[in-house]
Design a protein around this motif. Structure first.
Motif, mmCIF file in Angstrom:
data_model
loop_
_atom_site.group_PDB
_atom_site.id
_atom_site.type_symbol
_atom_site.label_atom_id
_atom_site.label_comp_id
_atom_site.label_asym_id
_atom_site.label_seq_id
_atom_site.Cartn_x
_atom_site.Cartn_y
_atom_site.Cartn_z
ATOM 1 N N LEU A 50 13.875 35.576 -8.923
ATOM 2 C CA LEU A 50 12.765 36.467 -8.593
ATOM 3 C C LEU A 50 12.512 37.439 -9.738
ATOM 4 O O LEU A 50 11.357 37.677 -10.129
ATOM 5 N N GLU A 51 13.572 37.982 -10.284
ATOM 6 C CA GLU A 51 13.439 38.905 -11.410
ATOM 7 C C GLU A 51 12.779 38.212 -12.602
ATOM 8 O O GLU A 51 11.916 38.800 -13.265
ATOM 9 N N TYR A 52 13.155 36.967 -12.856
ATOM 10 C CA TYR A 52 12.558 36.210 -13.959
ATOM 11 C C TYR A 52 11.051 36.054 -13.762
ATOM 12 O O TYR A 52 10.266 36.270 -14.698
ATOM 13 N N ILE A 53 10.627 35.689 -12.550
ATOM 14 C CA ILE A 53 9.196 35.492 -12.268
ATOM 15 C C ILE A 53 8.419 36.789 -12.475
ATOM 16 O O ILE A 53 7.339 36.795 -13.093
ATOM 17 N N LEU A 54 8.967 37.879 -11.989
ATOM 18 C CA LEU A 54 8.266 39.152 -12.097
ATOM 19 C C LEU A 54 8.221 39.650 -13.541
ATOM 20 O O LEU A 54 7.193 40.165 -14.002
ATOM 21 N N GLU A 55 9.309 39.507 -14.258
ATOM 22 C CA GLU A 55 9.328 39.907 -15.670
ATOM 23 C C GLU A 55 8.386 39.049 -16.490
ATOM 24 O O GLU A 55 7.707 39.539 -17.404
ATOM 25 N N VAL B 131 9.027 35.330 -1.944
ATOM 26 C CA VAL B 131 10.452 35.163 -2.218
ATOM 27 C C VAL B 131 10.876 33.895 -1.484
ATOM 28 O O VAL B 131 11.275 33.919 -0.316
ATOM 29 N N GLY B 132 10.742 32.781 -2.142
ATOM 30 C CA GLY B 132 10.930 31.479 -1.539
ATOM 31 C C GLY B 132 9.653 30.662 -1.660
ATOM 32 O O GLY B 132 8.727 31.028 -2.385
ATOM 33 N N ASP B 133 9.618 29.571 -0.930
ATOM 34 C CA ASP B 133 8.534 28.598 -1.059
ATOM 35 C C ASP B 133 7.704 28.543 0.225
ATOM 36 O O ASP B 133 8.187 28.080 1.264
ATOM 37 N N PRO B 134 6.457 29.015 0.178
ATOM 38 C CA PRO B 134 5.623 28.969 1.390
ATOM 39 C C PRO B 134 5.355 27.543 1.875
ATOM 40 O O PRO B 134 5.038 27.341 3.052
ATOM 41 N N PHE C 80 5.766 31.669 -6.462
ATOM 42 C CA PHE C 80 6.864 31.523 -5.513
ATOM 43 C C PHE C 80 8.066 30.860 -6.164
ATOM 44 O O PHE C 80 7.984 30.311 -7.270
ATOM 45 N N ILE C 81 9.187 30.929 -5.433
ATOM 46 C CA ILE C 81 10.422 30.284 -5.868
ATOM 47 C C ILE C 81 10.464 28.913 -5.218
ATOM 48 O O ILE C 81 10.671 28.784 -4.012
ATOM 49 N N LEU D 242 12.672 34.121 2.142
ATOM 50 C CA LEU D 242 13.776 35.053 2.383
ATOM 51 C C LEU D 242 13.240 36.479 2.449
ATOM 52 O O LEU D 242 12.562 36.946 1.529
ATOM 53 N N ASP D 243 13.548 37.165 3.524
ATOM 54 C CA ASP D 243 13.159 38.559 3.709
ATOM 55 C C ASP D 243 14.122 39.438 2.923
ATOM 56 O O ASP D 243 15.297 39.583 3.290
#
Length: 241
Positions: free
Chosen positions: A16-21, A197-200, A222-223, A229-230
């Protein structure tokens, strides 16, 4: 140049950090609070409530995490630490769990958040009281006039004020320690993108979720291959002017 902050749970996974960065955000992992139940101690939407350049939190949490809040203040944010009951028993745990949708804020009807309500009204926001105390957890904010939720009370309140709502099935979002989590806690939106956070695609209403976002002009990020994941939402704080 100051970047938009993405505040996430302290124990969020690196992907998640990688995607946002990658998308240009500065990551700020929020520390846990021992006052809350263990599964949600590091959930940002349980610990703070940002509105414009102001970030609300409980005075005990501010006192215990001076370094975290000093960083926010150094970036120009106004930290407002408030007192009162704040502990893991409901509704004392949801004081900061409010959902801002455009110029409307959804807050639980039993939530003690008078400081937030007063500040919001002074700044032109409409307060909408709903039965669901976990208002932010339960609300995926797609845009200023669009949300996704499994909660019927939030759905009705939102429709009553003209907000477009996609209601999905309850559950199908993981939250360690509980039977399930909530769609709002597994998402965050900024600009033209809704982050999951995860795959819809793994949600039984995945196609409807993706179509709803795209119909409102949003891209999704998405991941892949992991169940939603909440983590207590991704909270975005734009640079202070």
């Amino acid at each position: 140049m100051q970047k938009t902050l993405a505040i996430i749970a302290n124990n969020s996974e690196e992907e998640l950090e990688y995607i946002l960065e990658r998308d240009g955000f500065e990551i700020l992992r929020i520390p846990p609070s021992p006052l809350l139940a263990p599964p949600v101690q590091t959930h940002a939407d349980m610990l703070i409530f940002p509105l414009g350049d102001t970030v609300f939190c409980h005075e005990s949490f501010a006192q215990e995490n001076k370094e975290f809040f000093s960083k926010l203040e150094a970036l120009g944010y106004n930290v407002r630490a408030i007192g009162g009951e704040y502990r893991e028993e409901y509704p004392h745990d949801v004081r900061f769990n409010a959902a801002t949708v455009g110029k409307r804020i959804f807050i639980g009807s039993r939530t003690d958040a008078e400081d937030i309500r007063e500040y919001a009204r002074e700044h032109g926001f409409e307060i909408i009281r709903v039965k669901q105390g976990y208002a932010k957890c339960s609300t995926c904010i797609v845009g200023e006039n669009a949300i996704i939720t499994a909660d019927t009370a939030i759905e009705k309140a939102a429709r009553d004020v003209g907000i477009d709502v996609l209601r999905i099935r309850e559950g199908h979002v993981e939250l360690l320690g509980y039977s399930h989590g909530f769609i709002g806690g597994a998402t965050g939106a900024f600009g033209d993108t809704v982050y999951f956070v995860g795959d819809p695609n793994l949600h039984p209403d995945g196609n409807a979720i993706i179509d709803f976002c795209e119909n409102h002009g949003k891209k999704i990020s998405f991941i892949e291959g992991k169940k939603l994941l909440d983590i207590g939402s991704i909270l975005f704080l734009p640079p202070v002017n």
